[in-house]
Design a protein around this motif. Structure first.
Motif, short mmCIF file in Angstrom:
data_model
loop_
_atom_site.label_atom_id
_atom_site.label_comp_id
_atom_site.label_asym_id
_atom_site.label_seq_id
_atom_site.Cartn_x
_atom_site.Cartn_y
_atom_site.Cartn_z
N GLY A 28 0.82 -1.21 0.00
CA GLY A 28 0.00 0.00 0.00
C GLY A 28 0.85 1.26 0.00
N TRP A 29 1.87 1.27 0.85
CA TRP A 29 2.75 2.43 0.91
C TRP A 29 3.53 2.61 -0.39
N ILE A 30 3.97 1.52 -0.97
CA ILE A 30 4.70 1.60 -2.24
C ILE A 30 3.82 2.17 -3.34
N SER A 31 2.55 1.77 -3.39
CA SER A 31 1.66 2.30 -4.43
C SER A 31 1.41 3.79 -4.23
N VAL A 32 1.28 4.25 -3.01
CA VAL A 32 1.08 5.68 -2.75
C VAL A 32 2.34 6.46 -3.14
N ILE A 33 3.50 5.95 -2.79
CA ILE A 33 4.76 6.62 -3.14
C ILE A 33 4.94 6.65 -4.65
N ALA A 34 4.61 5.56 -5.33
CA ALA A 34 4.73 5.53 -6.80
C ALA A 34 3.81 6.55 -7.44
N ALA A 35 2.60 6.70 -6.92
CA ALA A 35 1.67 7.70 -7.46
C ALA A 35 2.20 9.11 -7.25
N VAL A 36 2.74 9.38 -6.07
CA VAL A 36 3.31 10.70 -5.78
C VAL A 36 4.48 10.99 -6.71
N VAL A 37 5.33 10.00 -6.96
CA VAL A 37 6.46 10.17 -7.87
C VAL A 37 5.97 10.49 -9.29
N CYS A 38 4.92 9.80 -9.72
CA CYS A 38 4.35 10.08 -11.06
C CYS A 38 3.82 11.51 -11.14
#
Length: 165
Positions: A28-38
């Motif tokens: 879950g945290w990885i998906s949120v971080i990936a979205a923020v990076v995008c």
């Protein structure tokens, strides 16, 4: 002390459990971080790459951010609809020995030494039998008995296994 109550799970209750389970873990945290990076890449690279890459970055970030909750909601609805056990009311009995769950002729007992942990969220009380599986008890249906359940759990479980509000 003995506590008895009936619970009927809804797709919304299951969805909230799945959200909690997903977003308190690494995926879950990885998906949120990936979205923020995008989103950050879309905003900072606009002058270099133009509008098409910015739009692509925003769309990719939105896809990453919203894919998991939508999938979890659809899976929760499907699981409740497909399971006769989850559709019907479950009767809980909490006593000095453990937590018993009955429905019709079927019953299950989770002894206190088998409880992995008990956690309360804003909407649910979760009684984990291991790291993944839990009994989901909606706080709204539990009502005032939530306080009594917390007292029994704090008495019967080691302090590090109880995170009840």
């Amino acid at each position: 002390m003995r506590l008895e109550f009936d619970i009927t799970l809804t797709a919304k209750d299951m969805f909230r459990f799945n959200l909690y389970q997903t977003y308190t873990g690494a995926s879950g945290w990885i998906s949120v971080i990936a979205a923020v990076v995008c989103f950050a890449a879309a905003g900072t690279k606009y002058s270099e790459r133009g509008a098409s890459y910015t739009v692509l970055g925003i769309l990719l970030g939105a896809l990453i951010l919203f894919y998991m909750p939508v999938t979890l909601y659809l899976r929760s609805k499907q699981r409740i609809a497909a399971s006769e056990v989850l559709k019907n009311s479950l009767h809980y009995c909490v006593d000095g020995e453990g937590i018993s769950v009955t429905q019709g002729d079927a019953d299950a007992k989770l002894m206190w030494d088998q409880v992995y942990k008990m956690v309360s969220t804003k909407n649910n009380v979760l009684v984990y039998s291991n790291r993944v599986n839990a009994y989901v008890i909606p706080r709204q249906q539990l009502g005032e008995k939530c306080r009594e359940l917390a007292e029994i759990a704090k008495e019967k479980l080691p302090k590090y296994r109880v995170k009840l509000k």
